[in-house]
Enzyme design. Structure first.
Site, mmCIF file in Angstrom:
data_model
loop_
_atom_site.group_PDB
_atom_site.id
_atom_site.type_symbol
_atom_site.label_atom_id
_atom_site.label_comp_id
_atom_site.label_asym_id
_atom_site.label_seq_id
_atom_site.Cartn_x
_atom_site.Cartn_y
_atom_site.Cartn_z
ATOM 1 N N SER A 174 0.843 -1.195 0.000
ATOM 2 C CA SER A 174 0.000 0.000 0.000
ATOM 3 C C SER A 174 0.885 1.255 0.000
ATOM 4 O O SER A 174 1.739 1.398 -0.876
ATOM 5 C CB SER A 174 -0.954 -0.044 1.194
ATOM 6 O OG SER A 174 -1.969 0.932 1.077
ATOM 7 N N ASP A 188 -8.676 -4.453 -5.954
ATOM 8 C CA ASP A 188 -8.217 -3.685 -4.793
ATOM 9 C C ASP A 188 -9.021 -2.391 -4.651
ATOM 10 O O ASP A 188 -9.070 -1.586 -5.573
ATOM 11 C CB ASP A 188 -6.735 -3.347 -4.956
ATOM 12 C CG ASP A 188 -6.064 -2.934 -3.659
ATOM 13 O OD1 ASP A 188 -6.665 -2.110 -2.927
ATOM 14 O OD2 ASP A 188 -4.958 -3.416 -3.382
ATOM 15 N N HIS A 241 -7.361 -5.830 -0.485
ATOM 16 C CA HIS A 241 -6.242 -4.891 -0.550
ATOM 17 C C HIS A 241 -4.939 -5.676 -0.499
ATOM 18 O O HIS A 241 -4.537 -6.183 0.546
ATOM 19 C CB HIS A 241 -6.339 -3.927 0.632
ATOM 20 C CG HIS A 241 -5.371 -2.797 0.588
ATOM 21 N ND1 HIS A 241 -5.098 -2.081 -0.564
ATOM 22 C CD2 HIS A 241 -4.595 -2.234 1.562
ATOM 23 C CE1 HIS A 241 -4.219 -1.133 -0.299
ATOM 24 N NE2 HIS A 241 -3.893 -1.215 0.977
#
Length: 513
Positions: A226, A452, A482
């Site tokens: 991320s 995602d 995610h």
């Protein structure tokens, strides 16, 4: 305050002085000695409130213990001979033969604002194969957890703050919301003013290069998830020759402005919600939250409209508001494993009980069941505002609302109004978007997930292009949630492990489904 949703723990006691919060002082370690400092690895203490509290990390299967240490780094990298801060580190030693050890594999799990000290042990078993040749290492980036943590409002103030309506419908609600943001930001400046200019991603990247030297590695081997992909990209730009084997998973689009990033997330969360609704109605007989995918979304929309008028009982004295429910729904879309919680929470809310959705919202905000908050949200806003140059006004938001609502009828307002979070911030932002160009760096494996919600799939290709020719190697995972590696998909695991352990990157454009 709807800051941009983030990955995964409470605020420091008000009695702590700023000097204690900074965790360091001038003169303890000379700047020229920092790369040669020796880390004093010890058993890890229980997480601090800023890290989320809880118990000390349990040993890994087989009995391997987690060890913690602190590394001195300059408070201000532009004045490296000045004050220092402590950067908190955690590691698990490599499990394989010493002669097969490659070095340390440094993880950043994103946020920004997530504590690596608490997150790495939580996922430690997932990286057992990687630990055969690497010490697994993570850290609290500056501003986070035990590393000069940013402090803003008290737990009681935060409870009140998160009860406010962050999607105002009239001038009175708008003023209340903006006053709340201004008060929060002023508290950050009052309680953490010396730290706020020093938590940019470029500063964290310089910390990582110092960490590489202190750990004894010629190159930085890295696993970023991320926001950790943005941090990794900035590191590669600043130190291209020091990049070792690196993986970027759940990739942030480095070309986007904050507005474009928020709009992309609106589309991503809408797509994830649609995928959830299709899954529930196609795989579950008599899906309890709707008869069709369209019906599921319509009923959720009605629930949120009803909550705007009349919140439901939540947890204790706190109510499940429209904002809290939206926040909780977003949290549940981070992983397909959470979809059942969303179903249960919606079904419960339809019956007039908001506890499950409230619990999900608390998780997103870093609130523990005992009412204490980690500093995750404070660090998130501090790092984003130090990084992002644009400052958006309420007029900007209202002009953009139609576009956000088109992208997501459910999340559009929530993410659009979140753009004003940096408007009254005490520190200027650094740039419109990060520079991740990394000519000359070793290959970096860039993994994008088509489902995602928080870092939409399109960002992976943008990262590959921005890194430069011959650097980024794209791998696609056709999945939900995610990130890709922690989904457990065998194809993704083989590709990532093969690269990190044996240096064999998959062919560019490889697809796992």
């Amino acid at each position: 305050m709807p800051s941009r949703p983030r990955t995964r723990a409470a605020v420091l006691c008000a009695a702590l002085s700023l000097a204690t919060a900074l965790g360091g002082c001038a003169g303890e370690t000379k700047a020229e000695d920092l790369p040669s400092q020796k880390l004093d690895w010890k058993d890890c203490p229980a997480p601090s409130e800023a890290q989320g509290g809880g118990e000390s990390p349990s040993p890994l299967p087989g009995g391997a213990a987690w060890q913690c240490a602190t590394m001195k780094a300059p408070l201000d990298w532009n004045e490296p001979k000045g004050d220092t801060i402590d950067i908190a580190l955690i590691r698990a030693r490599a499990s394989g033969k010493k002669e097969n050890r490659i070095g340390s594999l440094v993880f950043n799990f994103g946020g920004p604002g997530g504590s690596g000290i608490t997150t790495l042990p939580a996922f430690g078993e997932d990286y057992a194969n990687l630990r055969t040749r690497y010490d697994l290492v993570s850290f609290d980036p500056r501003g986070v957890g035990r590393s000069a943590p940013v402090k803003c409002e008290s737990d009681k103030q935060l409870d009140a703050y998160y009860q406010e309506d962050s999607t105002p419908d009239d001038e009175a609600e708008e003023q209340t919301y903006l006053d709340g943001v201004k008060k929060f930001n002023a508290a950050c400046d009052e309680n953490s003013g010396e730290v706020l200019p020093q938590v940019r991603t470029t500063d964290a990247a310089r910390d990582m290069d110092l960490m590489r030297q202190v750990l004894g590695d010629k190159k930085l081997h890295y696993f970023g998830v991320s926001y950790g992909t943005e941090l990794g990209g900035v590191y590669a730009h600043l130190f291209p020759k020091n990049v070792g084997r690196a993986v970027f998973d759940a990739v942030v689009d480095p070309t986007q402005s904050p507005e474009e990033g928020s709009l992309g997330q609106a589309k991503g969360f809408q797509r994830a919600l649609e995928n959830y609704a299709k899954d529930c109605t196609s795989k579950i007989e008599d899906c309890p939250v709707g008869d069709t995918a369209e019906d599921v979304q319509a009923k959720i929309s009605k629930l949120l409209d009803d909550l705007d008028e009349k919140p439901l009982p939540g947890l204790g004295a706190r109510k499940l508001t429209q904002t809290a429910a939206t926040n909780g729904i977003a949290q549940s879309l981070y992983s397909k494993d959470f979809w059942q919680y969303l179903t249960d929470g919606l079904e419960q809310a339809y019956d007039g009980d908001g506890r499950i959705l409230m619990t999900l919202s608390d998780s997103m905000n870093g609130r523990s069941p005992d009412g204490t908050y980690s500093n995750m949200s404070a660090a998130n806003i501090a790092i984003n505002c130090a990084d992002d140059k644009p400052r958006y006004t309420p007029s900007d938001v209202k002009a953009k609302l139609p576009k956000f609502r088109e992208a997501s009828p459910l999340f559009g307002d929530f993410l659009a109004w979140g753009m004003v979070g940096c408007t009254d911030w005490a520190v200027d932002g650094a740039a419109d978007h990060p520079d991740v160009s990394a000519a000359g760096a070793d290959p970096i494996l860039v993994v994008g997930n088509t489902g995602d919600p928080a870092t939409p799939y399109e960002g992976a290709r943008k990262m590959v292009d921005s890194l430069g020719k011959g650097v980024g190697v794209e791998l696609t995972y056709k999945g939900q949630g995610h990130g890709a590696y922690d989904s457990g998909d065998k194809c993704v695991r083989r590709a990532v492990d093969g690269y990190l352990l044996d240096g064999k990157s998959p062919a560019a454009g490889t697809v796992c489904s």
